[in-house]
Enzyme design. Structure first.
Site, PDB file in Angstrom:
ATOM      1  N   HIS A 259      37.963  40.774  44.407  1.00  0.00           N
ATOM      2  CA  HIS A 259      37.861  40.583  46.043  1.00  0.00           C
ATOM      3  C   HIS A 259      36.916  39.245  46.339  1.00  0.00           C
ATOM      4  CE1 HIS A 259      38.599  44.991  47.005  1.00  0.00           C
ATOM      5  NE2 HIS A 259      39.773  44.368  46.741  1.00  0.00           N
TER       6      HIS A 259
ATOM      7  N   SER B  41      45.067  42.300  47.150  1.00  0.00           N
ATOM      8  CA  SER B  41      44.120  42.217  48.037  1.00  0.00           C
ATOM      9  C   SER B  41      43.229  40.960  47.619  1.00  0.00           C
ATOM     10  CB  SER B  41      43.190  43.330  47.879  1.00  0.00           C
ATOM     11  OG  SER B  41      42.794  43.526  46.832  1.00  0.00           O
TER      12      SER B  41
END
Length: 360
Positions: free
Chosen positions: A322, A264
């Protein structure tokens, strides 16, 4: 634009630990072993240690042992951040140099094929003979399938395949210690650098890999259309390692070591780039297609949630990773693509001289 899945997640220590422990208990129960799972929590060792640290008192690295697998935890040496930083800089530079060579060799190969097809009858005959040998049914089907793929799908397919292979390796108990050592990023571990890269292809749960690959597939088309496959791969790999570095910094500062894995961070780099390149594109949530919103608003909300997770100490996902990946995507959209990517032309010139003139 395909539907957006907001389930972009890089597994945080607590989530990975719970799933890994449950899987290990199942393996032990199936094998009939009476060995107990022991979790040894680290303890402070400040009395016997006169060394002072700017981040935290010295702590012993007492392993957590699960089914014979040692997971290092406890004290995170701040000096390792420099190792992580140097690896991140070297890997990012190497990634863009590698994809630049790939781009050059692709153009060179196509040019030589076109030139030889016009000037060399013998080469043409040899090529026809070779093509006849390659007309086996399985290869013809594979070539036909590959040619039907879009440019985005052609770069997505090998990335997805690597993630699936690594996911399968997690299911093999005998190599689990190796997987934890090299395919899970942990700033407290002895092996710090390469896991920063390998962990970006690593998923332990089925839901995790499905969610990440769905989002990557959704946004790879637009990204490759704008960047090209070589630049896309450079941005993707660099964003993944930069996300791991951001995670290392956060865990060191907050004294919260632990395992992290997942694609991610790299995907957030691509997502941030696409959403800023096409801010007015309408997106929708999977299973809720009736609700739409702009891509520009989506990336702001996602980054806002991750920022809140960092400030409030949420540990469901690796929010620092992230943010690191997303910030690199924004950097590349506003600065890198205009100022950094053109610099490859200088290196390509040196590479061209090194390769020399093409052989006739």
């Amino acid at each position: 634009m395909p539907l957006l899945s907001v389930l972009i997640c890089r597994t945080a220590p607590s989530v990975f630990r719970s799933t890994f422990l449950s899987h290990s208990r199942q393996c032990l129960s199936k094998g009939g072993s009476d060995r107990q799972l022991t979790i040894v929590r680290y303890s402070r060792n400040a009395r016997n240690n006169t060394r002072t640290e700017s981040f935290a008192p010295r702590q012993t690295i007492v392993p957590t042992e699960v089914q014979g697998i040692v997971v290092e935890s406890g004290y995170v040496d701040p000096s390792k951040i420099w190792r992580s930083l140097l690896f991140t800089a070297a890997f990012t530079t190497g990634s863009f140099i590698g994809v630049s060579i790939w781009e050059y060799e692709t153009i060179r190969s196509r040019a030589m094929q076109a030139l030889r097809s016009k000037l060399s009858v013998n080469w043409f005959k040899d090529r026809v003979k070779q093509n006849r040998q390659e007309m086996e049914q399985w290869r013809k089907d594979l070539t036909g399938w590959w040619n039907k793929l879009s440019p985005g799908e052609r770069i997505f397919a090998p990335i997805c395949a690597l993630n699936v292979i690594v996911y399968g390796l997690w299911r093999i108990p005998s190599i689990a210690p190796t997987m934890v050592k090299y395919f899970a990023s942990n700033p407290a571990a002895k092996a710090v650098c390469w896991p920063m890269f390998l962990s970006t292809f690593s998923h332990y749960s089925l839901f995790h890999i499905l969610a990440n690959m769905y989002v990557l597939h959704s946004f790879s088309h637009a990204a490759v259309a704008t960047l090209g496959r070589e630049q896309f791969l450079g941005v993707y790999l660099s964003a993944g390692v930069i996300a791991s570095f951001a995670s290392h910094v956060f865990k060191t500062v907050t004294r919260q070591p632990g395992l992290s894995l997942g694609a991610s961070g790299a995907i957030m780099g691509i997502l941030a780039y696409v959403c800023n390149q096409y801010p007015d594109t309408q997106l929708s949530i999977l299973f809720l297609p009736m609700y739409t919103f702009s891509a520009g608003a989506a990336i702001k909300v996602i980054m806002g949630i991750d920022l809140a997770g960092v400030l409030l100490g949420w540990r469901v996902f690796d929010h620092a990773a992230h943010l690191g990946g997303a910030l690199f995507g924004l950097f590349w959209c506003h600065f890198g693509i205009q100022n950094v990517w053109p610099l490859r032309e200088h290196f390509i010139g040196y590479w061209h001289e090194l390769r020399g003139p093409p052989k006739k």
